[in-house]
Design a protein around this motif. Structure first.
Motif, PDB file in Angstrom:
ATOM      1  N   GLY A 137       0.843  -1.204   0.000  1.00 33.58           N
ATOM      2  CA  GLY A 137       0.000   0.000   0.000  1.00 33.58           C
ATOM      3  C   GLY A 137       0.864   1.235   0.000  1.00 33.58           C
ATOM      4  O   GLY A 137       1.548   1.526  -0.964  1.00 33.58           O
ATOM      5  N   VAL A 138       0.879   1.961   1.119  1.00 27.96           N
ATOM      6  CA  VAL A 138       1.713   3.150   1.265  1.00 27.96           C
ATOM      7  C   VAL A 138       2.903   2.809   2.152  1.00 27.96           C
ATOM      8  O   VAL A 138       2.740   2.275   3.245  1.00 27.96           O
ATOM      9  CB  VAL A 138       0.930   4.327   1.867  1.00 27.96           C
ATOM     10  CG1 VAL A 138       1.814   5.577   1.945  1.00 27.96           C
ATOM     11  CG2 VAL A 138      -0.325   4.625   1.053  1.00 27.96           C
ATOM     12  N   GLY A 214       1.648   1.179   5.638  1.00 33.32           N
ATOM     13  CA  GLY A 214       1.717  -0.261   5.834  1.00 33.32           C
ATOM     14  C   GLY A 214       3.102  -0.795   6.145  1.00 33.32           C
ATOM     15  O   GLY A 214       3.243  -1.902   6.657  1.00 33.32           O
ATOM     16  N   LYS A 215       4.121   0.002   5.816  1.00 38.36           N
ATOM     17  CA  LYS A 215       5.494  -0.440   6.072  1.00 38.36           C
ATOM     18  C   LYS A 215       6.367   0.779   6.279  1.00 38.36           C
ATOM     19  O   LYS A 215       6.185   1.812   5.633  1.00 38.36           O
ATOM     20  CB  LYS A 215       6.035  -1.263   4.902  1.00 38.36           C
ATOM     21  CG  LYS A 215       7.538  -1.542   5.025  1.00 38.36           C
ATOM     22  CD  LYS A 215       8.004  -2.783   4.344  1.00 38.36           C
ATOM     23  CE  LYS A 215       9.465  -3.044   4.691  1.00 38.36           C
ATOM     24  NZ  LYS A 215       9.871  -4.418   4.498  1.00 38.36           N
ATOM     25  N   VAL A 236       0.887  -2.618  13.762  1.00 43.28           N
ATOM     26  CA  VAL A 236       1.531  -3.842  13.265  1.00 43.28           C
ATOM     27  C   VAL A 236       2.128  -3.615  11.872  1.00 43.28           C
ATOM     28  O   VAL A 236       1.874  -4.364  10.937  1.00 43.28           O
ATOM     29  CB  VAL A 236       0.547  -5.030  13.258  1.00 43.28           C
ATOM     30  CG1 VAL A 236       1.317  -6.358  13.160  1.00 43.28           C
ATOM     31  CG2 VAL A 236      -0.313  -5.047  14.514  1.00 43.28           C
ATOM     32  N   LYS A 237       2.933  -2.568  11.769  1.00 43.54           N
ATOM     33  CA  LYS A 237       3.555  -2.275  10.486  1.00 43.54           C
ATOM     34  C   LYS A 237       4.680  -3.255  10.176  1.00 43.54           C
ATOM     35  O   LYS A 237       5.385  -3.721  11.078  1.00 43.54           O
ATOM     36  CB  LYS A 237       4.133  -0.857  10.489  1.00 43.54           C
ATOM     37  CG  LYS A 237       3.095   0.228  10.652  1.00 43.54           C
ATOM     38  CD  LYS A 237       3.713   1.584  10.411  1.00 43.54           C
ATOM     39  CE  LYS A 237       2.781   2.698  10.860  1.00 43.54           C
ATOM     40  NZ  LYS A 237       1.414   2.549  10.360  1.00 43.54           N
ATOM     41  N   ARG A 238       4.857  -3.531   8.912  1.00 46.80           N
ATOM     42  CA  ARG A 238       6.049  -4.228   8.470  1.00 46.80           C
ATOM     43  C   ARG A 238       7.226  -3.264   8.554  1.00 46.80           C
ATOM     44  O   ARG A 238       7.080  -2.069   8.323  1.00 46.80           O
ATOM     45  CB  ARG A 238       5.861  -4.744   7.045  1.00 46.80           C
ATOM     46  CG  ARG A 238       4.893  -5.908   6.989  1.00 46.80           C
ATOM     47  CD  ARG A 238       4.292  -6.111   5.617  1.00 46.80           C
ATOM     48  NE  ARG A 238       3.489  -7.342   5.595  1.00 46.80           N
ATOM     49  CZ  ARG A 238       2.258  -7.434   6.076  1.00 46.80           C
ATOM     50  NH1 ARG A 238       1.673  -6.365   6.602  1.00 46.80           N
ATOM     51  NH2 ARG A 238       1.607  -8.583   6.033  1.00 46.80           N
ATOM     52  N   LEU A 239       8.402  -3.796   8.866  1.00 44.10           N
ATOM     53  CA  LEU A 239       9.576  -2.953   9.064  1.00 44.10           C
ATOM     54  C   LEU A 239      10.788  -3.531   8.343  1.00 44.10           C
ATOM     55  O   LEU A 239      11.011  -4.744   8.369  1.00 44.10           O
ATOM     56  CB  LEU A 239       9.912  -2.826  10.551  1.00 44.10           C
ATOM     57  CG  LEU A 239       8.861  -2.221  11.479  1.00 44.10           C
ATOM     58  CD1 LEU A 239       9.325  -2.328  12.929  1.00 44.10           C
ATOM     59  CD2 LEU A 239       8.594  -0.770  11.121  1.00 44.10           C
ATOM     60  N   THR A 240      11.555  -2.661   7.731  1.00 45.56           N
ATOM     61  CA  THR A 240      12.922  -2.979   7.331  1.00 45.56           C
ATOM     62  C   THR A 240      13.804  -1.946   8.004  1.00 45.56           C
ATOM     63  O   THR A 240      13.672  -0.745   7.752  1.00 45.56           O
ATOM     64  CB  THR A 240      13.108  -2.929   5.809  1.00 45.56           C
ATOM     65  OG1 THR A 240      12.340  -3.967   5.199  1.00 45.56           O
ATOM     66  CG2 THR A 240      14.579  -3.146   5.450  1.00 45.56           C
ATOM     67  N   LEU A 241      14.694  -2.405   8.884  1.00 43.68           N
ATOM     68  CA  LEU A 241      15.520  -1.519   9.697  1.00 43.68           C
ATOM     69  C   LEU A 241      16.989  -1.816   9.446  1.00 43.68           C
ATOM     70  O   LEU A 241      17.458  -2.927   9.716  1.00 43.68           O
ATOM     71  CB  LEU A 241      15.210  -1.707  11.182  1.00 43.68           C
ATOM     72  CG  LEU A 241      13.746  -1.507  11.610  1.00 43.68           C
ATOM     73  CD1 LEU A 241      13.593  -1.866  13.070  1.00 43.68           C
ATOM     74  CD2 LEU A 241      13.308  -0.073  11.349  1.00 43.68           C
TER      75      LEU A 241
END
Length: 468
Positions: A137-138, A214-215, A236-241
């Motif tokens: 999504g966004v 969403g992320k 409950v966002k998806r994350l890339t850290l």
């Protein structure tokens, strides 16, 4: 083709603004808008409205548009590099501003060209099942000040390729480069697909908690990454850290010190040491310790440092006073402990700009703060070891694990050592190089999630299993 002046004019604020100064000279680069939470909400709303049509174009059409955006990036690369050099401080030449623009274009094109096929996981008498990926999504992208254009593209490109729309919050230190980049890309992209919001921590906190996002993709400090985890939890966002690192290098006794000296230098001092996956602690076997230190000192002392727009320089200032103070404090601590400064360590505090000379510190203990804390600047401690198992234990003895390297004339021995190091990437006879098709990510408190290549695309989609 834009000029530096037209780039700045295109992003000139119409409301409240703040001055952005050149960290090498203190001169005004331009004025950055001060966006509000309301501005962020409006950008997210526009992105949400634009996302279904962008996703409906399909991979092939989106890739075609992305390649046209890369063409626009290439056409305006010199003006963007000039702006980047003035705002971030990095020189135009060497692995710096022009290099960064070339890398940004390459990553954008690679994301557009990388196939992501439906994967059949079962196809036999028991049934048929396959995995495909739908847009999230966004996507909210929060970037750092060290490689602002390159890392923004690392976040933007795979997100767009997978059918998402993107709202970017650049670092408060380097907003102009990122806003100018987005303006260039938006000369090709459909309206609402990509937006930049230049704001403070309040804006960043809203982005990481916004119910429509969403992320979150974030590159920066471990402390800020933890705050994002907390603020994103309720939705409950998806994350890339991709978080902080304190990368170790281990030099085995079979190498030629002169042959590896320049590789060690650039592993540590690329972007004047302001790189998450730079070499920040170097462990050298006692048999060749003095020779490695001498050769590395010679290379370091010969590298020209100065104002980034001078075509002769390859090292620039630290980007901000806070980072200068960190490096200064750690080197002074090393001096006080009895460690030996081989070159550098003596900044001219009366000159303009946040220049800290490239510094090699020898005869330093592993528990020294310069070794244990991430300096994120041009000061490399070199630690002596005699037993390989001790070097490996010291390399693993911090709470982060982004990258590491092993230097040896024996590739199989180097890989054996590499397998014992806890980090997301271990390079052999180099340090810090990244490739758009090779996944990149950290371990321990250096974050989670992978970027680049097929795995990076998957991270910007929601897997869907079709079973039957």
């Amino acid at each position: 083709m834009e000029t530096l002046e037209s780039l700045l004019a295109a992003i000139a604020p119409t409301g409240e603004s703040r001055d952005i100064l050149n960290p090498a000279t203190g001169e005004l680069v331009g004025k950055a808008p001060i966006h509000s939470v309301a501005d962020l909400d409006a950008a997210v709303d526009a992105a949400e409205k634009a996302q279904p049509a962008w996703a409906a174009l399909g991979h092939a059409k989106r890739s075609e548009i992305m390649n046209k955006a890369a063409d626009a990036l290439d056409e305006n690369a010199e003006a963007l590099a000039q702006l980047l050099s003035r705002e971030q401080g990095k020189p135009l030449n060497g692995p710096n501003a022009r290099f960064e623009l070339g890398g940004a274009s390459a990553w954008l094109r690679t994301a557009a060209a990388t196939p992501l096929e439906t994967e059949v996981v079962v196809d036999d008498e028991s049934g048929h099942a396959e995995i495909t990926y739908r847009p999230i999504g966004v996507v909210g992208a929060i970037g750092p000040w060290n490689w602002p254009i390159m890392i923004s593209i690392w976040q933007i490109a795979p997100a767009l390729r997978m059918g998402n729309t993107v709202v970017v919050k650049p670092s408060e230190y380097t907003p102009l480069s990122v806003l100018a980049l987005i303006n260039v890309l938006n000369s090709v992209l459909p309206a609402g697909v990509l937006a930049g919001v230049s704001g403070d921590r309040e804006v960043g906190a809203r982005l990481s908690s916004h119910p429509t996002i969403g992320k979150i993709m974030f590159t920066g400090s471990t402390a800020t990454g933890k705050a994002i985890i907390r603020s994103s939890a309720d939705t409950v966002k998806r994350l890339t850290l991709e978080l902080g690192g304190n990368d170790a290098g281990i030099v085995l006794p079979d190498v030629d010190p002169k042959a590896i000296a320049e590789g060690l230098f650039w592993g540590a001092f690329i972007n004047t040491g302001q790189t998450c996956a730079a070499l920040k602690r170097l462990y050298v076997h006692d048999d060749i310790y003095d020779e490695v230190v001498a050769e590395l000192t010679a290379v370091t002392g010969a590298m020209p440092m100065g104002v980034g727009t001078d075509e002769n320089n390859v090292l620039g200032p630290l980007q901000n006073k806070a980072q200068f103070d960190i490096v200064d404090r750690l080197v002074e601590s090393a001096k006080s402990s009895g460690a030996k400064v081989m070159v550098g360590g003596n900044p001219d505090r009366d000159q303009p700009g946040y220049f800290y000379p490239a510094t090699i510190v020898a005869d330093i203990e592993n528990d020294n703060p310069l070794v244990q804390e991430e300096q994120f600047g041009p000061a490399l401690p070199v630690i002596r070891y005699s037993k390989l198992e001790d070097a490996i234990a010291m390399a693993n003895g911090v709470e982060v694990g982004l990258g590491a390297s092993v230097w040896s004339a024996d590739a199989s021995k180097a890989r054996e050592v590499a397998s014992q190091i806890v980090s997301g990437t271990v390079w052999i006879n180099s340090h810090g190089g990244v490739h758009p098709m090779i996944p990149f990510g950290g371990s321990k408190q250096s974050g989670y999630g992978l970027e680049f290549g097929v795995e990076g695309l998957k991270a910007l989609g929601i897997p869907q299993i079709i079973n039957g």
